[in-house]
Every structure is written in structure tokens, then in C-alpha cells.
Enzyme design. Structure first.
Site, PDB file in Angstrom:
ATOM      1  CD  GLU A  41      -2.612   1.016   2.291  1.00 31.54           C
ATOM      2  OE1 GLU A  41      -3.608   1.867   2.468  1.00 31.54           O
ATOM      3  OE2 GLU A  41      -2.211  -0.595   3.735  1.00 31.54           O
ATOM      4  CE  LYS A 108      -7.158   1.050   3.348  1.00 32.21           C
ATOM      5  NZ  LYS A 108      -6.584   1.414   3.549  1.00 32.21           N
ATOM      6  CB  CYS A 144      -4.235  -2.313   4.321  1.00 30.11           C
ATOM      7  SG  CYS A 144      -4.021  -1.850   5.373  1.00 30.11           S
TER       8      CYS A 144
END
Length: 539
Positions: A41, A108, A144
Site C-alpha cells: 500500500e 480503496k 489493506c
């Protein structure tokens, strides 16, 4: 299909250096036969850039660096994490780079905003899945926190994903890996999909990223796992979307993982910030002994300077033990007696103090003289002072502002005293570096005659238990009583914790190893009056 997990150590803001590292890993992966490289990330800019993300010039530089990186990569598909500015919105993004171009970008969806995470301060959440075709396999991309919720993985599954890849900047704390396994197994089983979990490694201020990347098959079984706390490139082979069993790292003790986390956190703080070495006040006590051992292991004995500063209250065995440890560790060692300075200060203050009796003032004065000497050495030679106080002391204020708290990095800031002893024992199992008497002696600040810590504090097993319950688990007094601790100790410890918030705000940054350290995790007001209500509730 061969997927290369690039478990890399990035530096926040070092766009050119991080890009160079990604290119190097991609070249190695291609040479080893990989078809796809996955980085962590925000790998291009490092995690987390914090308020750099509020600067338009930084975001523009990231955009330029990503475009340049795409053209520098070898002929292999690479997934890179980066911030993505779109109009007045900024996204935590990952882009697929191929053939010199950016072919797709994912945003994300789940933005963590708890503990050490502040992503809602910076990013707008995405809402759409990204599934791309690679070697005939439909791959769903996640970042994540996306895998800690059900929806993002489900959206990827609905969009046709046969394999999930999760890019992570997941910091270490004790027992975190087992929690990751549990959560990722749930995602794998819910969607009947394999998962590739790629995590960052390295120290970033108080955070340490442990790597420990892994792969699960669709049944949630561990297929491959990389080493923790090490930069690594590992290839995982697939038959269509199904991973083939590879290397699985050997599990290690809690003490081993904590020691490695502290070592990496210190090494990266020193090296990434360009310090030539460290200065440590070596007292002959257990905390400074562990700090010295970690520093030598982290950056090498030639970069460590230990300074013993005995006073009239320092026992001869403390000086002898400090000398022995410095010799065992092979570090530069100095002794500076502080009694002349101490007497000079007392003489100067005598008109102010009059005939008032000896108390904590004189104790703190000794600590502040030592802090001043260490900082002078730091200023002259450029090495950073690493303080030696532990979490137990920081919690209850058993430390001196501008004294033993003076320095640039508080290595043991999140390490309870009871764990300090366990880490010393672990380190001596590797090779003897800490004299046994340092570990077995009753701990003492040695700031007055015949002093031991238990004069001022409950036994450390009791103290650490109450601190864990109150600070890390957020339990009330009434709940802590049910754990069996004496009510007098509970009231005393909580009062000390609450009273010393102002000290902790002025302490140096230090490595986080619990799920709630004294840093970004715990943000309590200094000025607050809550105790009376809590005492009433207990009664």
C-alpha cells in the site's frame, strides 16, 4: 502464472528512492520468471505520508513519479500503491503498470479511522471493484482495510474475480499476525477465493511494519508466508487461480518478534533520518542494558556510545556491571561523574531551597544533569540520544522531564517492565551480552540512598496488569477490580496515569509494539477532571 510479492521497505516522501526500489524488485522478479509483481500500500510515497497528503505539490509530485515509474519498469506487470488526486478528491489508490503505461487504477473503499489510522482525514473512499485479467485469471484488487470488511471482497467476487490481491501497510503489534490470518481466512472462505496478502516492511516513526506477507488458498489454508521484519522478494506459483504450496516461515516466540520489531524500528529511525549513531545513558540497570543490546544489534557497535554517569548514590556494582556490558557489547564507553555538577547546582539553589528537606527535587536534578550531558554529546557529535524508559514508567510518570526523558527516540516507550525482563532473557539466549546481575538485581533509579522502585510503585506484575487493563483495554475501575488487583493499587495507578498525561506529551517518539501505545493510539486531554465520577461509579 507466477506472482512476485515485493515486501519492500519504503521511505515516506522519497519518491525517487522508492521508485528505484520498485524497479529493482521488478527486474529481479522478471529474471526469476514472474509475470506479475505486487508492492505494498502506498509503496510509491511510503505509508503514511500524513499531512503531506494535504499538500497539492506533494500530490502532483506523486502523479509525476508514477508516470515516470511506468516508463522505467521492465516488461512485466507491476501493481503500485500511490495517492491519486482526482479533482478536489484524493484517493488511496493502486495502479496497474504495464507496457510503460498506467492501464487501470483502483480506489480503496474502506478507510480506517481508529488507533494509528487517520485515513478519513486525507482520502475519499472508493466505491467500485477493480478486476483485471492476468494470464487468463481474473484478479480482484483490494487495499489493506478493504479485507477487514466483507463488502469490497464481495464486490470483487461479483465482478468476476477468481483471485484476490490485497496490498497492505499494516503496522505490527503483538499477536497481530494471528488476527490477520483469522480475518483473511474469513474473506477466503466467504468468497471461495484465494488471497495474496502483501505487506510493507520497515520502521516509520512510532510504527513498524513487519511484512510477514502470505498467501491463502480458497479453503483459507496457509500456502506461503514470507519472513517478518525482512525486505524480501518471493515468487508464488499458481495453476490458474489456485496457489501452489511454497515456503512458510517458521513461527517465532513473542519475545523474538518484539525484539525484531524494536531493532528494526530503531535501525530505520536512525538510518532513514541520517543520524551517524546513538548515545545511551548506561546505568547498570535492566532498561538501559536492553536498550544498549538492541542498539548494537540494530546499527552496529561502532555506532553506539554508552555513557555511565555515576552519582554519590550509584552503587559500585552498577558501575561494574555497566563497564562489563559495554565491554561485552564492544561499544565506545565513557564515565562522567556528576557529583561535582550536582553539588554546584545545589550550591546555586541553596538560597532558594533554604533548609527544606531532600525530596524528589534533588532526585530529578540528578536526572536532568545526566540528560544535559547526553544532549551535549549528541549536539557535538550528531548522534541521537536514545532514552531508556519503559512503558510502565511512562504510564505512571516515574520519569523526569528534561532528565531521563531527554532525547530523540524512546525505544522502550511501549514495552512494559515485565516484558523488558523477558526480552533481556531472550537476548542472552542468543549470546550473552547482558550481565546476569543486571537482570536479577531489584530495579532502582539510584537517585537517593537505598532506593528501589517498589518504594514508589506497586510490584511490576501488578502495575503492568493494571496499566494493560486501563490503558490498552479501556476497562473501568470496577472492571479492573474483577481481575483481582487490590483496590488501593488500582486507584493509585489510575491516578498516576491520568496525572502524567502532560509528561507523555513531551516524550520522544518510540516504537509501538502493543495495540495501544502512548502515541497516535491514545489521545487523552491533559486538562480533565473525570476521576470523581469514576470513583463514584466504582463505589
Amino acid at each position: 502464472m507466477k506472482i512476485a510479492i515485493a515486501q519492500i521497505n519504503c521511505i515516506v516522501g522519497d519518491l525517487a528512492g522508492n521508485a528505484k526500489k520498485i524497479v529493482s524488485y521488478a527486474a529481479m522478479a522478471k529474471e526469476q520468471g514472474a509475470t506479475l509483481v505486487v508492492t505494498p500500500e502506498l509503496s510509491l510515497c511510503g505509508y503514511s505520508p500524513e499531512d503531506l497528503l494535504l499538500r497539492p505539490d506533494f500530490l502532483l509530485a506523486c502523479e509525476d513519479a508514477l508516470a515516470a515509474l511506468a516508463k522505467q519498469l521492465p516488461d512485466i506487470t507491476v501493481i503500485v500503491g500511490h495517492p491519486h488526486q482526482q479533482g478536489d478528491q484524493c484517493f488511496n489508490a493502486a495502479s496497474i503498470l504495464e507496457g510503460g503505461s498506467i492501464v487501470a487504477t483502483y480506489h480503496k473503499q474502506a478507510l480506517p479511522n481508529y488507533g494509528v489510522f487517520d485515513e478519513k482525514r486525507y482520502f475519499t473512499p472508493g466505491s467500485e471493484a477493480l478486476v483485471f485479467n492476468h494470464c487468463g485469471v481474473k484478479v480482484g484488487l483490494l487495499i489493506c482495510a478493504d479485507v477487514w470488511e466483507q463488502k469490497p471482497a464481495l464486490l470483487a467476487k461479483v465482478a468476476g474475480a477468481e483471485l484476490l490481491i490485497a496490498m497492505n501497510g499494516s503496522p505490527y503489534h503483538m499477536k497481530k499476525q494471528s488476527t490477520r490470518f483469522e480475518v483473511l481466512r474469513q474473506r477466503a472462505l466467504e468468497n471461495n477465493l484465494p488471497v495474496v496478502y502483501v505487506n510493507m516492511v520497515g520502521g516509520q516513526d512510532e510504527l513498524v511494519f513487519d511484512g510477514a506477507s502470505f498467501v491463502l488458498n480458497a479453503q483459507g489454508e496457509l500456502v506461503a508466508e514470507l519472513d517478518a521484519f525482512e525486505s524480501q522478494l518471493e515468487l508464488v506459483e499458481f495453476e490458474q487461480a489456485q496457489p501452489i504450496y511454497g515456503e512458510i516461515t517458521q513461527s517465532q516466540s513473542l519475545e523474538a518478534t518484539v525484539y525484531k520489531a524494536l531493532k528494526l524500528g530503531l535501525a530505520d529511525y536512525v538510518n532513514k533520518n541520517g543520524f551517524p549513531g546513538v548515545v545511551i545513558g548506561l546505568s547498570g540497570g535492566v532498561d538501559s542494558a536492553l536498550t544498549l543490546a538492541l542498539a548494537v544489534d540494530a546499527i552496529g557497535a561502532d555506532k553506539v556510545h554508552a555513557v555511565m554517569m555515576p552519582s554519590e548514590f550509584t552503587a559500585d556494582i552498577s558501575v561494574n556491571d555497566a563497564r562489563e556490558m559495554a565491554d561485552l557489547a564492544g561499544v565506545e564507553y565513557s564515565e562522567i561523574a556528576i557529583k561535582p555538577l550536582y553539588d554546584s547546582y545545589l550550591s546555586a539553589l541553596s538560597p532558594q531551597f533554604g533548609d527544606r528537606p531532600f525530596d524528589a527535587t534533588e532526585e530529578n536534578l540528578q536526572a536532568r544533569i545526566r540528560g544535559m550531558l547526553l544532549m551535549a554529546i549528541s549536539n557535538k557529535f550528531g548522534s541521537i540520544v536514545v532514552t531508556t524508559g519503559n512503558k510502565s514508567e511512562m504510564a505512571v510518570g516515574y520519569c523526569t522531564l528534561y532528565g531521563d526523558m531527554a532525547g530523540g527516540f524512546a525505544l522502550l516507550k511501549d514495552v512494559p517492565k515485565t516484558l523488558v525482563y523477558r526480552l533481556c532473557a531472550y537476548r542472552n539466549q542468543l549470546s550473552r551480552v547482558i550481565p546476569e546481575r543486571i537482570i536479577t538485581r531489584p530495579p532502582s533509579a539510584e537517585l537517593r540512598a537505598n532506593q528501589v522502585d517498589q518504594d514508589s510503585l506497586p510490584p511490576y506484575d501488578v502495575l503492568d496488569g493494571i496499566i494493560e487493563a486501563y490503558v490498552e483495554d479501556d476497562l473501568s475501575r470496577a472492571d479492573i477490580v474483577t481481575l483481582g488487583y487490590p483496590i488501593a493499587d488500582i486507584n493509585r495507578v489510575i491516578a498516576m496515569i491520568d496525572r502524567n498525561e502532560y509528561k507523555r506529551r513531551q516524550s520522544p517518539v518510540g516504537v509501538r509494539i502493543t495495540d495501544k501505545g502512548f502515541g497516535k493510539d491514545r489521545r487523552y486531554p491533559i486538562t480533565a477532571k473525570l476521576n470523581e465520577y469514576w470513583k463514584t461509579r466504582l463505589n
